[in-house]
Design an enzyme around this catalytic site. Structure first.
Site, short mmCIF file in Angstrom:
data_model
loop_
_atom_site.label_atom_id
_atom_site.label_comp_id
_atom_site.label_asym_id
_atom_site.label_seq_id
_atom_site.Cartn_x
_atom_site.Cartn_y
_atom_site.Cartn_z
N ILE A 28 1.11 -1.25 -0.03
CA ILE A 28 -0.09 0.09 0.02
C ILE A 28 0.91 1.19 -0.15
CG2 ILE A 28 -1.87 1.07 1.20
CD1 ILE A 28 -2.39 -1.76 0.12
N LYS A 29 0.77 2.05 -1.10
CA LYS A 29 1.57 3.24 -0.98
C LYS A 29 0.85 4.29 -0.41
CE LYS A 29 3.96 4.23 -4.94
NZ LYS A 29 4.28 4.68 -6.36
N ILE A 30 1.88 5.04 0.48
CA ILE A 30 1.36 5.99 1.33
C ILE A 30 2.47 7.12 1.03
CG2 ILE A 30 1.38 7.20 3.63
CD1 ILE A 30 0.26 4.24 4.65
#
Length: 435
Positions: free
Chosen positions: A205-207
């Protein structure tokens, strides 16, 4: 047109639809229902086997990408130098990734701009789009259904690498909505939702590494969700990202940390693009001589910081619980200035426990004439000299990082909003045609 079930390699299997009866808690008394991916899974490859020298995926192209089993520089990068080459692109048909995997690609990164280009330029999404709109879904929900399907299907293709490396590699990244870049809690909730709805062990999950989202990184890691931290442009912010990862591992309360992993995406070429303009404005021979050197210098110092932070008593205590280092991932590796060598942001940054994610241009250059040597910790004193020389000329590294971060977030927001607007128009046309 062939279907995935007819592929020779049985390990590449299409993903199944998600169940619709699960819910994701978003806080006290708040839940969000998870809709199923309503379109049937129909990963397809093209039956036309015209061979091309280029292995780059062409979204929606008529001719397919032929499979390749020949050893390449990408295999050598990983096996000899410990660097994982990833592909910075994703589009349908996802099975066009198969020849890239055979050529040594070990993971995929995506972002809102990549999906904006993929969905708006290809008819491969039309059937699922029409089905979702006809079912009464709102446009943003439709967007996520399209994206989630691509991510799930790509995860399945890379799952053998994930399994072979015991969860160290073979990841596919999907980014939370760029509208949440300044929303700490909203980012946490979105990351939990994406993790649950994608439902694949090898999804990142890219944050974004904005000041507001650094606390989100800690909380998401503490919830045993693997994260790709994106849009890192400065050493100060990178250190904050490392600390968030370590804090999250410690706060997780897990006795086995081996399945919680992360990469820190440190952007490279955009740094030169901005600083070069500053140097040209200064105009002195000393300033002009430093053009094209800032990005690699800072990246080398980032790797030095990485080595320092992932050592010592604090880290060793986490290692005893199975913790894995948060690998440095070099992003923005394509050359923006045609006067520079086309492997400028890959060749000097090769080293163990790193990832280099490459778009088409950089990937083809590396496949054709890339370097296979450990370079990341060479000439570090020279990198320190460049970094200091730029400071003496009045270049504020933190200010550079802040400006690039704002530009990066804004760019992703524009891509996201533009795509939603286009999809809305398309959906309205579909509804009108049915009246």
């Amino acid at each position: 047109m062939a279907t995935i079930s007819k592929l020779a390699n049985p390990s590449f299997v299409a993903s199944s639809s998600l169940r619709s009866d699960r819910i994701l808690p978003l806080g006290p008394n708040r839940v969000v229902p998870l809709r199923s991916v309503s379109a049937p899974v129909r990963l397809s490859i093209r039956s036309n086997n015209n061979q091309r020298r280029c292995l780059v995926v062409k979204c929606g192209a008529v001719d397919g990408n032929g499979a390749s089993t020949k050893r390449t520089t990408l295999h050598d990068l990983y096996e000899q130098q410990g660097q994982s080459p990833w592909y910075d692109n994703l589009c349908r048909p996802v099975t066009d990734l198969i020849p890239l995997i055979s050529s040594g690609v070990r993971g995929v990164t995506s972002n809102p701009t990549i999906f904006q280009k993929a969905i708006s330029s290809s008819s491969a999404y039309d059937d699922q789009f029409n089905e979702l709109v006809s079912a009464g879904n709102d446009i943003e929900s439709v967007y996520w259904e399209l994206v989630i399907k691509d991510i799930q299907d790509a995860c399945k293709l890379f799952e053998p690498i994930y399994d072979e490396t015991d969860g160290a590699d073979g990841y596919v990244s999907v980014e939370v909505s760029p509208r949440l870049a300044n929303d700490t809690q909203g980012t946490i909730e979105a990351a939990k939702w994406l993790h649950l709805v994608v439902n694949r062990p090898n999804v990142y999950i890219k944050i974004p590494a904005t000041a507001d989202c650094v606390p989100s990184i800690k909380e998401v890691i503490a919830n045993a969700i693997s994260v790709n931290v994106t849009l890192i442009f400065s050493l100060a912010r990178y250190e904050a990202v490392i600390d968030a990862y370590l804090d999250g591992l410690e706060a997780s309360g897990l006795s086995d940390l081996s399945r919680v992993t992360s990469v820190a995406s440190f952007f490279v070429s955009r740094v030169d693009s901005l600083i070069d303009k500053m140097l040209e404005k200064i105009g002195t021979p000393e300033a002009l001589n430093l053009r094209g050197k800032a990005a690699v210098a800072q990246a080398k110092l980032a790797y030095k910081l990485y080595q320092e932070k992932f050592s010592g008593p604090r880290w060793e205590a986490l290692v005893k619980k199975g913790a894995k280092k948060q690998r440095l991932l070099w992003a923005s590796t394509s050359v923006k200035n045609p006067a520079y060598p086309d492997t400028l942001y890959v060749d000097p940054l090769i080293g163990p426990d790193t990832v280099s994610t490459m778009p088409d241009q950089a990937l083809q250059a590396v496949l054709d004439h890339g370097t296979i040597a450990r370079t990341i910790d060479q000439n570090v004193s020279e990198a320190e000299g460049v970094y200091s020389a730029l400071e003496k000329l009045g270049i504020d590294w933190n200010q550079v990082g802040t400006q690039l971060e704002l530009e990066g977030v804004d760019s992703f927001k524009k891509s996201f909003d533009s795509l939603l607007s286009s999809l809305q128009e398309k959906g309205n046309s579909l509804k009108t045609a049915k009246v």
